[in-house]
Scaffold this active site. Structure first.
Site, PDB file in Angstrom:
ATOM      1  N   LYS A  87       0.564 -11.269   3.572  1.00  0.00           N
ATOM      2  CA  LYS A  87       0.908 -11.742   4.846  1.00  0.00           C
ATOM      3  C   LYS A  87      -0.152 -11.588   5.813  1.00  0.00           C
ATOM      4  O   LYS A  87      -0.760 -12.451   6.474  1.00  0.00           O
ATOM      5  CB  LYS A  87       2.189 -11.223   5.227  1.00  0.00           C
TER       6      LYS A  87
ATOM      7  N   GLU B 173      -4.955  -2.508  -0.675  1.00  0.00           N
ATOM      8  CA  GLU B 173      -4.872  -2.512  -2.194  1.00  0.00           C
ATOM      9  C   GLU B 173      -5.050  -3.988  -2.717  1.00  0.00           C
ATOM     10  O   GLU B 173      -5.735  -4.149  -3.562  1.00  0.00           O
ATOM     11  CB  GLU B 173      -3.370  -2.171  -2.571  1.00  0.00           C
TER      12      GLU B 173
ATOM     13  N   GLY C 198       8.301  -8.316   4.026  1.00  0.00           N
ATOM     14  CA  GLY C 198       7.726  -8.235   2.589  1.00  0.00           C
ATOM     15  C   GLY C 198       8.937  -7.817   1.787  1.00  0.00           C
ATOM     16  O   GLY C 198       9.134  -8.803   0.719  1.00  0.00           O
ATOM     17  N   ARG C 199       9.662  -7.072   1.931  1.00  0.00           N
ATOM     18  CA  ARG C 199      10.729  -6.978   0.915  1.00  0.00           C
ATOM     19  C   ARG C 199      12.044  -8.038   0.985  1.00  0.00           C
ATOM     20  O   ARG C 199      12.772  -7.888   0.116  1.00  0.00           O
ATOM     21  CB  ARG C 199      11.396  -5.351   1.268  1.00  0.00           C
TER      22      ARG C 199
ATOM     23  N   GLU D 120      13.262   1.251   2.197  1.00  0.00           N
ATOM     24  CA  GLU D 120      12.264   0.967   3.264  1.00  0.00           C
ATOM     25  C   GLU D 120      12.976   0.357   4.407  1.00  0.00           C
ATOM     26  O   GLU D 120      12.620   0.463   5.467  1.00  0.00           O
ATOM     27  CB  GLU D 120      11.293   0.014   2.642  1.00  0.00           C
TER      28      GLU D 120
ATOM     29  N   HIS E 212      21.851   7.041 -22.495  1.00  0.00           N
ATOM     30  CA  HIS E 212      20.990   8.257 -23.435  1.00  0.00           C
ATOM     31  C   HIS E 212      19.992   8.849 -22.398  1.00  0.00           C
ATOM     32  O   HIS E 212      19.148   9.660 -22.991  1.00  0.00           O
ATOM     33  CB  HIS E 212      20.548   7.349 -24.446  1.00  0.00           C
TER      34      HIS E 212
ATOM     35  N   LYS F 276      -1.618   5.712   5.750  1.00  0.00           N
ATOM     36  CA  LYS F 276      -2.712   4.647   5.803  1.00  0.00           C
ATOM     37  C   LYS F 276      -3.873   5.332   6.741  1.00  0.00           C
ATOM     38  O   LYS F 276      -4.944   5.271   6.338  1.00  0.00           O
ATOM     39  CB  LYS F 276      -2.521   3.464   6.214  1.00  0.00           C
TER      40      LYS F 276
END
Lengths: 526, 526
Positions: free
Chosen positions: A212, A218, A269-270, A356, A387, A502
């Site tokens: 955005k 990254e 974002g999420r 978040e 399991h 950051k």
């Protein structure tokens, strides 16, 4: 008039703390238990139902939760959100992701732009572009069709779109609508990009760069990594890359991309899977019509979430029972357990969405709160989890509320009968069995084989995991998280907790460290 | 003479509860913090180090933990285990997975068989078979080489081998030792098998069926599913399938398989990665030499775990600091955060290893315990997690201890320099930064931007994620879980908590249900 109040100032919260707790083993046993399963259920869109019979509530507690919803003005706060108020107080932003899939209330005009029209317009631009890719109007330099799409993004630009792609990949295969395979590069670990690229035919791949701000470390690093690989393969990167970003980002007008599609600061974002962040890669993979069906399912769940009647509002109900489990019963963790291999990465998306959004210690005014907020979320698909970690869920010393998801039919409709049942029936039988095992337990004189029960769960039941079902599931949990944020009076839409790391990482890379940070950096060879 | 004691009966545990807690922010700041990072570190095998500087301990607490290790006889209990005593009291079995990779103590002869020789013998049989597959002595009916191996197994027959395969797939690619691609089918969901099979060239695939008992519902169902697909493709299933099972299982002598390889009841599922359960698929994928290197790394970590000196024993240290965090500080959850995309499924394996082993409410004698036992374990690779759930870890209302893993070098050695650093340096810088951000925090007058710090973590640091490093990592956590089980006096090697769900699922499939279970079954269309 909306008033923002801390949880512990509410009369209804005090009443909730004072209500008698239920005995889940008793409540879920015998005919009374059968009756609960029949009545404690509510439609949640796209033909799915939210069944909360095995959650630790009864009519009395539900009635106090309804008071709570009213006193905390949850429907009004949702309305304020979708009508465009500045709900994200930390960043002073509106919260408009619902508009990507429907018009829930008023038109919202910001900076002279009707936002619903803006989002629809971008969807139309994406669909137009995608159709050109699919029909061969947009090709590689040799005139060959693109066969693979690879998303470059991290966090909200990765987890939701990836989970949805995996949820629908096999469905699309059998419905002849898998237009392009999708891959995803997210981690700054160079082995992520190098590993993914080693599986792709670069000349036939189109990359979707999602950031955005246009500044995510990254993502920009991985973009360079991919451009480097394309150049080494003798390919012109600008013919293989599109951007999804905001109109004000440095990527927006660049000639480095075949096209750029836009969202804005009102899509977190999420919460961005239903915007171009999910729309571009998913439309390329499955076609714009499939993505439109996904949005329809989400819109249906959103409409249902508007109800002021708690018992008709599964997202609000799920949220408030969760608050009761977290704050009154004191359970710190929740597991998400879809009985569907296709939903294998859905828990990872919900983990971001929930943790978040509501992993906060201050309220929306920046004042410390005196109660616990968002729980830890984790999960894996069943029956695999049975399991693995279910031992602790059944017999461990802590109680972990569970959120099951199950379907009556498989996606691929390839099945076999073994011992008089299909695999799909075995799958469904297992989730039914687990709910009752967790709720009711089973006494045994050998305490090592004893099951205390009293372990709460709900289940979302659908016919089949279709695009609309995935959309409704996504919207259900987005709205649940939003209602919990309102309940705790936190701002669910910022994430200041990601900043310090950051800043320190930049210092490490600039070799501007001392103390412990310098020694760790040395040990890690930086 | 070994005495098995509950945690809360230990004098050293009472002393531990009475020790002064440290202030992690202070301890990790300034030169004192730098000194901690330099000194609170211990080798853990395969060239890796376990650094516990940011865990909430000081020399005083470590000294009480050393008393605890002595009083609870942790080294003696480990010795009893590897010398072949019946440590799994619930199922009355020895616990011998360490013998798959080394001889830590006495020879163990059971039922007239030297067990170390037995495990070594099976490894040799697997290697011989694998070499024949790789060199083309064993082929499909047309005489073509097999190119893919697909494991059919669930739980311990899936999670560990899958995590290890993913950990080494890219490493093997660049080291020219990726002999066959591997795939995995686990879930009884028919879409799992159908989806995986749709990606395989069946005629060139070899399937490894893994079930110790030869009766696991999911695995036998998926075997039939695969055989059905092979038959439909006109292929003879018995030329495409091998079994890994116990000698007494129905699969052992069947002519349905190209070969059968054996483990026994002394290898628990979640501890079976270094037996044939991992050995067959990993040797087929990477070659027996790579699997042998993996075992060497595990053996090295095992040897180190024998030390009676707590400060020289990283597995015991990790275990006891974990007990302190869980029982004294009251933290219910632990996150595993590898800064390595290759370790993407390692947290899922550790989740089973830890939660299935120590998620118990009774001690090894079947008596209820009055303290909490195994925590919830979850995790995702960094830096991805930073853009997901780290918000809660930094600023949420609960404290979650963290276990980082980081490497100085990437596996594939393909990297680029952006803004003066490689991606690998950015990755490593981020993990260093996060540890310090979590431990020290950062004050801000705006409480929404304030970081309290005091959030504990440790980090395992290695040069590169090689086969030996993966082996040492695996063994470290296996041994940690074992030492925690001894500390809590639980039996870490049975899993009675998985039984009730199985029983009820059978009832559902037989339509022998009433009450809530019947209604749930109806809703799920069974």
């Amino acid at each position: 008039m909306i008033t923002w109040k801390n949880l512990d100032t509410l009369e209804s919260y005090k009443a909730l703390c004072a209500t008698e707790k239920i005995n889940l083993v008793e409540a879920m046993s015998g005919e009374a238990g059968a009756e609960r399963v029949k009545t404690y259920t509510v439609p949640m869109g796209a033909g799915m139902d939210f069944n909360f019979a095995s959650r630790p509530v009864d009519d009395k507690i539900l009635s106090v939760l309804a008071d709570f919803a009213k006193e905390q003005q949850l429907p009004e706060k949702f309305a304020a959100l979708y009508n465009g108020e500045i709900i994200n107080t930390g960043e002073k932003r509106r919260v408009l992701h619902h508009m990507c899939r429907g018009q829930l209330g008023d038109a919202v005009v910001a900076d002279g732009v009707d936002k619903r029209e803006f989002y629809l317009g971008e969807q139309a631009r994406i669909a137009e572009f995608v159709n050109k890719v699919h029909n061969g109007e947009i090709t590689n330099a040799k005139g060959e069709k693109f066969t693979t799409v690879c998303q470059i993004g991290i966090g909200g630009s990765d987890l939701g779109p990836r989970a949805i792609y995996l949820a629908l990949e096999n469905w699309a295969k059998v419905n002849n609508t898998l237009k392009m395979k999708a891959a995803f590069i997210s981690n700054v670990d160079p082995d992520d990009a190098a590993g993914v690229l080693s599986t792709l035919d670069l000349s036939r791949s189109i990359f979707v760069l999602v950031s955005k701000s246009g500044t995510t470390l990254e993502t920009l690093t991985n973009e360079s990594f991919v451009k480097d690989a394309l150049a080494k393969a003798g390919l012109d990167a600008s013919r293989h890359m599109v951007a999804v970003t905001s109109e004000t980002s440095p990527l927006a007008k660049s000639s480095d991309y075949l096209a750029a599609f836009f969202m804005d600061d009102y899509i977190g974002g999420r919460f961005s899977s239903s915007s171009g962040v999910g729309g571009c890669v998913l439309s390329l993979a499955f076609g714009p019509e499939v993505f439109a069906d996904f949005l329809k399912g989400a819109a249906e769940a959103d409409e249902i979430a508007k109800s002021a009647d708690l018992l008709q509002n599964p997202a609000m109900l799920d949220a408030l029972i969760g608050v009761y489990e977290r704050n009154v019963l004191g359970y710190p963790t929740t597991a998400v357990l879809p009985y569907s291999q296709a939903l294998s990465r859905f828990p990872a998306h919900l983990q971001q969405l929930d943790m978040e959004s509501n992993g906060k210690s201050v309220n929306r005014f920046g004042e410390p709160v005196n109660y616990v907020t968002g729980p830890v979320i984790f999960g894996e698909p069943g029956t695999n989890g049975q399991h693995s970690f279910y031992q602790l869920l059944h017999q461990g010393t802590d109680i972990i509320p569970l959120q099951f998801v199950g379907f009556r039919k498989s996606q691929m409709d390839t099945d076999i009968v073994i011992q008089d049942s299909t695999s799909q029936q075995k799958l469904a039988a297992n989730v039914a069995a687990q709910i009752v095992a967790f709720a009711c337990g089973k006494q045994d004189d050998n305490l090592n084989k004893n099951f205390k029960g009293g372990r709460p769960s709900s289940i979302i039941i659908g016919e089949k995991l279709t695009p609309a079902a995935v959309g409704a599931l996504l919207a259900h949990f987005e709205n649940k998280v939003m209602f919990q944020g309102f309940s705790w009076n936190v701002n669910s839409f910022d994430q200041e907790g990601v900043q310090l790391g950051k800043v320190l990482a930049k210092k490490v890379l600039a070799h501007e460290t001392d103390g412990a940070l310098k020694v760790y950096s040395d040990l890690l060879g930086i």
